[in-house]
Design a protein around this motif. Sequence first.
Motif, mmCIF file in Angstrom:
data_model
loop_
_atom_site.group_PDB
_atom_site.id
_atom_site.type_symbol
_atom_site.label_atom_id
_atom_site.label_comp_id
_atom_site.label_asym_id
_atom_site.label_seq_id
_atom_site.Cartn_x
_atom_site.Cartn_y
_atom_site.Cartn_z
ATOM 1 N N LEU A 207 0.828 -1.210 0.000
ATOM 2 C CA LEU A 207 0.000 0.000 0.000
ATOM 3 C C LEU A 207 0.862 1.260 0.000
ATOM 4 C CD1 LEU A 207 -2.905 -0.901 2.475
ATOM 5 C CD2 LEU A 207 -2.977 -0.825 -0.021
ATOM 6 N N MET A 208 2.018 1.210 0.690
ATOM 7 C CA MET A 208 2.908 2.361 0.720
ATOM 8 C C MET A 208 3.449 2.677 -0.677
ATOM 9 S SD MET A 208 6.327 3.135 3.020
ATOM 10 C CE MET A 208 7.426 2.094 2.058
ATOM 11 N N THR A 209 3.571 1.644 -1.506
ATOM 12 C CA THR A 209 4.035 1.836 -2.887
ATOM 13 C C THR A 209 2.911 2.280 -3.802
ATOM 14 O OG1 THR A 209 5.676 0.088 -2.544
ATOM 15 C CG2 THR A 209 5.205 0.722 -4.823
ATOM 16 N N VAL A 210 1.753 1.616 -3.674
ATOM 17 C CA VAL A 210 0.650 1.830 -4.615
ATOM 18 C C VAL A 210 -0.115 3.117 -4.346
ATOM 19 C CG1 VAL A 210 -1.576 0.903 -5.401
ATOM 20 C CG2 VAL A 210 0.389 -0.632 -5.089
ATOM 21 N N LYS A 211 -0.412 3.390 -3.070
ATOM 22 C CA LYS A 211 -1.303 4.514 -2.746
ATOM 23 C C LYS A 211 -0.752 5.882 -3.176
ATOM 24 C CE LYS A 211 -4.949 2.863 -0.280
ATOM 25 N NZ LYS A 211 -6.334 3.319 -0.336
ATOM 26 N N PRO A 212 0.525 6.216 -2.886
ATOM 27 C CA PRO A 212 1.031 7.517 -3.349
ATOM 28 C C PRO A 212 1.018 7.632 -4.871
ATOM 29 C CG PRO A 212 2.447 6.617 -1.643
ATOM 30 C CD PRO A 212 1.509 5.524 -2.037
ATOM 31 N N PHE A 213 1.400 6.536 -5.557
ATOM 32 C CA PHE A 213 1.394 6.554 -7.022
ATOM 33 C C PHE A 213 -0.021 6.776 -7.542
ATOM 34 C CE2 PHE A 213 0.662 4.298 -11.023
ATOM 35 C CZ PHE A 213 1.570 4.947 -11.841
ATOM 36 N N TRP A 214 -0.994 6.087 -6.934
ATOM 37 C CA TRP A 214 -2.376 6.223 -7.376
ATOM 38 C C TRP A 214 -2.886 7.640 -7.120
ATOM 39 C CZ3 TRP A 214 -6.012 5.112 -10.456
ATOM 40 C CH2 TRP A 214 -7.344 5.471 -10.181
ATOM 41 N N LYS A 215 -2.498 8.229 -5.984
ATOM 42 C CA LYS A 215 -2.910 9.600 -5.674
ATOM 43 C C LYS A 215 -2.433 10.557 -6.761
ATOM 44 C CE LYS A 215 -4.469 12.723 -2.602
ATOM 45 N NZ LYS A 215 -5.803 12.712 -1.985
ATOM 46 N N PHE A 216 -1.171 10.414 -7.129
ATOM 47 C CA PHE A 216 -0.615 11.291 -8.155
ATOM 48 C C PHE A 216 -1.289 11.045 -9.506
ATOM 49 C CE2 PHE A 216 2.265 12.249 -11.632
ATOM 50 C CZ PHE A 216 2.616 13.558 -11.337
ATOM 51 N N PHE A 217 -1.403 9.785 -9.893
ATOM 52 C CA PHE A 217 -1.991 9.446 -11.195
ATOM 53 C C PHE A 217 -3.445 9.907 -11.270
ATOM 54 C CE2 PHE A 217 -4.290 6.582 -14.058
ATOM 55 C CZ PHE A 217 -3.520 6.703 -15.213
ATOM 56 N N LEU B 281 1.280 19.973 -11.577
ATOM 57 C CA LEU B 281 2.335 18.991 -11.301
ATOM 58 C C LEU B 281 2.830 19.134 -9.866
ATOM 59 C CD1 LEU B 281 4.299 16.819 -12.356
ATOM 60 C CD2 LEU B 281 5.820 18.668 -13.060
ATOM 61 N N THR B 282 3.045 20.359 -9.432
ATOM 62 C CA THR B 282 3.541 20.613 -8.068
ATOM 63 C C THR B 282 2.547 20.143 -7.020
ATOM 64 O OG1 THR B 282 4.775 22.544 -8.864
ATOM 65 C CG2 THR B 282 4.355 22.401 -6.490
ATOM 66 N N ILE B 283 1.281 20.541 -7.183
ATOM 67 C CA ILE B 283 0.250 20.185 -6.208
ATOM 68 C C ILE B 283 0.047 18.677 -6.150
ATOM 69 C CG2 ILE B 283 -2.242 20.277 -5.770
ATOM 70 C CD1 ILE B 283 -0.901 22.753 -4.779
ATOM 71 N N CYS B 284 -0.039 18.036 -7.295
ATOM 72 C CA CYS B 284 -0.284 16.583 -7.332
ATOM 73 C C CYS B 284 0.882 15.816 -6.722
ATOM 74 C CB CYS B 284 -0.549 16.125 -8.765
ATOM 75 S SG CYS B 284 -2.090 16.780 -9.453
ATOM 76 N N PHE B 285 2.116 16.275 -6.970
ATOM 77 C CA PHE B 285 3.286 15.629 -6.380
ATOM 78 C C PHE B 285 3.273 15.756 -4.856
ATOM 79 C CE2 PHE B 285 7.556 16.302 -4.593
ATOM 80 C CZ PHE B 285 8.063 15.013 -4.757
ATOM 81 N N LEU B 286 2.999 16.957 -4.363
ATOM 82 C CA LEU B 286 3.016 17.177 -2.914
ATOM 83 C C LEU B 286 1.867 16.456 -2.216
ATOM 84 C CD1 LEU B 286 4.109 20.920 -2.708
ATOM 85 C CD2 LEU B 286 5.474 18.887 -2.214
ATOM 86 N N ASN B 287 0.721 16.358 -2.869
ATOM 87 C CA ASN B 287 -0.389 15.580 -2.299
ATOM 88 C C ASN B 287 -0.003 14.108 -2.182
ATOM 89 O OD1 ASN B 287 -1.947 17.856 -2.101
ATOM 90 N ND2 ASN B 287 -3.194 17.431 -3.899
ATOM 91 N N ALA B 288 0.677 13.587 -3.205
ATOM 92 C CA ALA B 288 1.139 12.197 -3.170
ATOM 93 C C ALA B 288 2.202 12.006 -2.093
ATOM 94 C CB ALA B 288 1.696 11.797 -4.536
#
Length: 267
Positions: free
Chosen positions: A208-218, A234-241
Amino acid sequence: MAELSTPKQKLSALIITYNEIGYIEKCIESISFADEIIVVDSFSTDGTYEYLLKHPKVKVIQNPFENFTSQKSFTLKQASNDWVLFLDADEVVTKNLQQEITETINNPNAHEAYWFYRKFMFQNQPLNYSGWQTDKNHRLFRKSKAQFTDKKIVHETLEVDGTSGILNEKLLHFCYKNYEDYKGKMLCYGRLKAKEDFYKEKHFNYLLMTVKPFWKFFNHYIIRLGVLDGKKGLTICFLNALGVLERFCELKRLEKKNELAYYLVMP
């Protein structure tokens, strides 16, 4: 015989703060139409408390910060009026929204609470996508008909005894002052979410630690069109992830700390 007019409803505007200089000034100015303004400050160190202390329209109280839900629940108890407008320090009420709020609380057929859609501002430029286009929050409600649930300690949720409506005008949310400021917010939210997970006995998981941040960004950058916001998106989505990643890192730290404490007290 002349009809008796209905007394004008009074409004309490409530805010919680911690180091909000640069945000709080615009927020306070935008709610000057309220009958009282109460701010609960978590011992700011950047001059926020001193600014509020000198403001003629503001009653400021200092209270230690435990989590967002407990701080907002404490603040709600300070309100003198039944109708409450609860804002974050980086939110601004436009003139049109001020008028809509006043008309709404004086409507005899009003709901017990109201959702606000928010327009996110990246510095002073609107962020039109990046997952925020459908964001809405309870901000206006009757104190006697609502309370913050104790099941969440971040992204606090209002429980309403009655019906909720939606206001037409949007609330301006100046969420992004600069990179480090927004990064700090996301990391803080991530750590608080980890505590919430820990109390609910959710366990750390590498997958989940691998998948969830990636999914948040995507999800926010591609599916919810953050790419159309350009560099801001790009900045906001990266920081949210990054905030999601911090949530799992903090949960792992909490579990290790708990295990260590367990072994130390074992006979």
